[in-house]
Scaffold this active site. Sequence first.
Site, PDB file in Angstrom:
ATOM      1  CE1 TYR A 139       8.720   7.201  10.300  1.00  0.00           C
ATOM      2  CE2 TYR A 139       9.186   9.399  10.485  1.00  0.00           C
ATOM      3  CZ  TYR A 139       9.099   8.240   9.651  1.00  0.00           C
ATOM      4  OH  TYR A 139       8.553   8.165   8.259  1.00  0.00           O
TER       5      TYR A 139
ATOM      6  NE  ARG B 292      -0.563   1.027   4.950  1.00  0.00           N
ATOM      7  CZ  ARG B 292      -1.075   1.218   6.036  1.00  0.00           C
ATOM      8  NH1 ARG B 292      -2.153   0.737   6.264  1.00  0.00           N
ATOM      9  NH2 ARG B 292      -0.234   1.793   6.846  1.00  0.00           N
TER      10      ARG B 292
HETATM   11  N1  LIG Z   1       3.422   8.437   6.042  1.00  0.00           N
HETATM   12  C1  LIG Z   1       4.136   9.425   5.959  1.00  0.00           C
HETATM   13  O1  LIG Z   1       3.516  10.778   6.470  1.00  0.00           O
HETATM   14  C2  LIG Z   1       5.241   9.592   5.729  1.00  0.00           C
HETATM   15  C3  LIG Z   1       6.023  10.654   5.705  1.00  0.00           C
HETATM   16  C4  LIG Z   1       7.655  10.833   5.348  1.00  0.00           C
HETATM   17  C5  LIG Z   1       8.414   9.620   5.000  1.00  0.00           C
HETATM   18  N2  LIG Z   1       7.372   8.474   4.998  1.00  0.00           N
HETATM   19  C6  LIG Z   1       8.130   7.152   4.524  1.00  0.00           C
HETATM   20  O2  LIG Z   1       7.675   6.679   3.545  1.00  0.00           O
HETATM   21  C7  LIG Z   1       7.917   5.132   3.631  1.00  0.00           C
HETATM   22  C8  LIG Z   1       6.667   4.855   3.269  1.00  0.00           C
HETATM   23  O3  LIG Z   1       5.516   4.852   4.080  1.00  0.00           O
HETATM   24  P1  LIG Z   1       3.982   5.001   3.572  1.00  0.00           P
HETATM   25  O4  LIG Z   1       3.776   6.587   3.713  1.00  0.00           O
HETATM   26  O5  LIG Z   1       3.647   4.740   2.290  1.00  0.00           O
HETATM   27  O6  LIG Z   1       3.222   4.473   4.678  1.00  0.00           O
HETATM   28  P2  LIG Z   1       2.501   2.857   4.807  1.00  0.00           P
HETATM   29  O7  LIG Z   1       2.192   2.577   6.293  1.00  0.00           O
HETATM   30  O8  LIG Z   1       1.293   2.984   4.024  1.00  0.00           O
HETATM   31  O9  LIG Z   1       3.187   2.068   4.130  1.00  0.00           O
HETATM   32  C9  LIG Z   1       4.359   1.090   5.022  1.00  0.00           C
HETATM   33  C10 LIG Z   1       4.345  -0.293   4.535  1.00  0.00           C
HETATM   34  O10 LIG Z   1       5.321  -0.966   5.301  1.00  0.00           O
HETATM   35  C11 LIG Z   1       4.939  -2.191   5.415  1.00  0.00           C
HETATM   36  N3  LIG Z   1       5.667  -2.653   6.767  1.00  0.00           N
HETATM   37  C12 LIG Z   1       5.454  -2.406   8.017  1.00  0.00           C
HETATM   38  N4  LIG Z   1       6.398  -3.150   8.678  1.00  0.00           N
HETATM   39  C13 LIG Z   1       7.006  -3.909   7.670  1.00  0.00           C
HETATM   40  C14 LIG Z   1       7.977  -4.933   7.939  1.00  0.00           C
HETATM   41  N5  LIG Z   1       8.543  -5.282   9.138  1.00  0.00           N
HETATM   42  N6  LIG Z   1       8.177  -5.663   6.837  1.00  0.00           N
HETATM   43  C15 LIG Z   1       7.967  -5.413   5.568  1.00  0.00           C
HETATM   44  N7  LIG Z   1       7.039  -4.490   5.332  1.00  0.00           N
HETATM   45  C16 LIG Z   1       6.554  -3.749   6.652  1.00  0.00           C
HETATM   46  C17 LIG Z   1       3.499  -1.946   5.702  1.00  0.00           C
HETATM   47  O11 LIG Z   1       2.608  -3.140   5.913  1.00  0.00           O
HETATM   48  C18 LIG Z   1       2.810  -0.992   4.718  1.00  0.00           C
HETATM   49  O12 LIG Z   1       2.636  -1.707   3.592  1.00  0.00           O
HETATM   50  C19 LIG Z   1       8.279   4.858   4.929  1.00  0.00           C
HETATM   51  O13 LIG Z   1       9.506   4.690   4.769  1.00  0.00           O
HETATM   52  C20 LIG Z   1       7.834   5.957   5.666  1.00  0.00           C
HETATM   53  O14 LIG Z   1       8.799   6.344   6.855  1.00  0.00           O
HETATM   54  C21 LIG Z   1       6.433   8.468   5.182  1.00  0.00           C
END
Ligand SMILES: NC(=O)c1ccc[n+]([C@@H]2O[C@H](COP(=O)([O-])OP(=O)(O)OC[C@H]3O[C@@H](n4cnc5c(N)ncnc54)[C@H](O)[C@@H]3O)[C@@H](O)[C@H]2O)c1
Length: 255
Positions: free
Chosen positions: A146, A26
């Site tokens: 984080y 996702r």
């Molecule tokens: N959401 C935000 O606001 C935001 C902001 C800055 C950076 N990010 C970064 O972007 C990246 C993607 O996050 P996102 O926003 O799509 O959030 P998200 O929660 O939709 O996606 C994270 C995905 O990682 C998977 N995941 C979690 N633990 C796991 C594990 N142990 N092994 C394998 N998969 C695992 C989850 O099932 C999920 O599909 C991340 O690195 C996050 O830190 C997100």
Amino acid sequence: MSDYRVYGWAMSRLEGKTAIVTGAARGTGEVIAQMFRDEGATVVATDIADGDGIVKLDVTNEAHWDEVVSGMDQVDVLVNNAAILHMGPIERTSADAYRQVLDVNLVGPFLGMRAVVGPMRASGGGSIVNISSIDGLIGMNGISAYGASKFGLGGLMRCAALELGRSGIRVNNVCPAGGNPAMYSQWFDQMASFMDETAAYSANRGIPGEVPLECIAAAALFLASDESSHITGADLPVDGGAAAGVVIEGLNSLE
Ligand SMILES: NC(=O)c1ccc[n+]([C@@H]2O[C@H](COP(=O)([O-])OP(=O)(O)OC[C@H]3O[C@@H](n4cnc5c(N)ncnc54)[C@H](O)[C@@H]3O)[C@@H](O)[C@H]2O)c1
């Protein structure tokens, strides 16, 4: 006019490359996997969660990494995207919660790098792209676990870039200010009481507003492709200028 074809760049920017994307069930990871496929890559989309076409890979599990990588003929690109968030002040953050965030967000990418270095070296190189965060560039209250994990990822990225450069393996971080809101949905109710403050967070940027997932994926695509062949050890913010500083609009009207 520049003819970029002299550099040998493919029109399909990842044609002939095979990529692993973690956390691809996702959000950002799903968009990255789709964009990479559209650009000609063969993508192994992985996640701890189930999903159509998703290969099971818990990034903290060494055996999972061995299994996924040993089943591949080649690995040209690794996108370490999977991560978890923990929100809450230090006094209300348990050691277990803190360790879990470091395990997924920092040990996970390390295990991924370690798993792909052999095959990448054998085929003459590759690109490792970590999805970090603006929280790996500047601090914020209430997200110590984080933030520490993402700052750590900056250190890991720099060390790996220097260590692997002579093997043709590049390592870079994409640092978005925003992503999939589902990542912090468990705190939505509590955050409702300070919505003005969170709105100001994205409004006070050079380019105000939310960062689309496609723009984050496009940065990952650039770093994965040969267009960035001389870029390694770099943070690429996708943050509308948030890491550059804050905007006070009134100051623009001073004579
Ligand atoms: N959401 C935000 O606001 C935001 C902001 C800055 C950076 N990010 C970064 O972007 C990246 C993607 O996050 P996102 O926003 O799509 O959030 P998200 O929660 O939709 O996606 C994270 C995905 O990682 C998977 N995941 C979690 N633990 C796991 C594990 N142990 N092994 C394998 N998969 C695992 C989850 O099932 C999920 O599909 C991340 O690195 C996050 O830190 C997100």
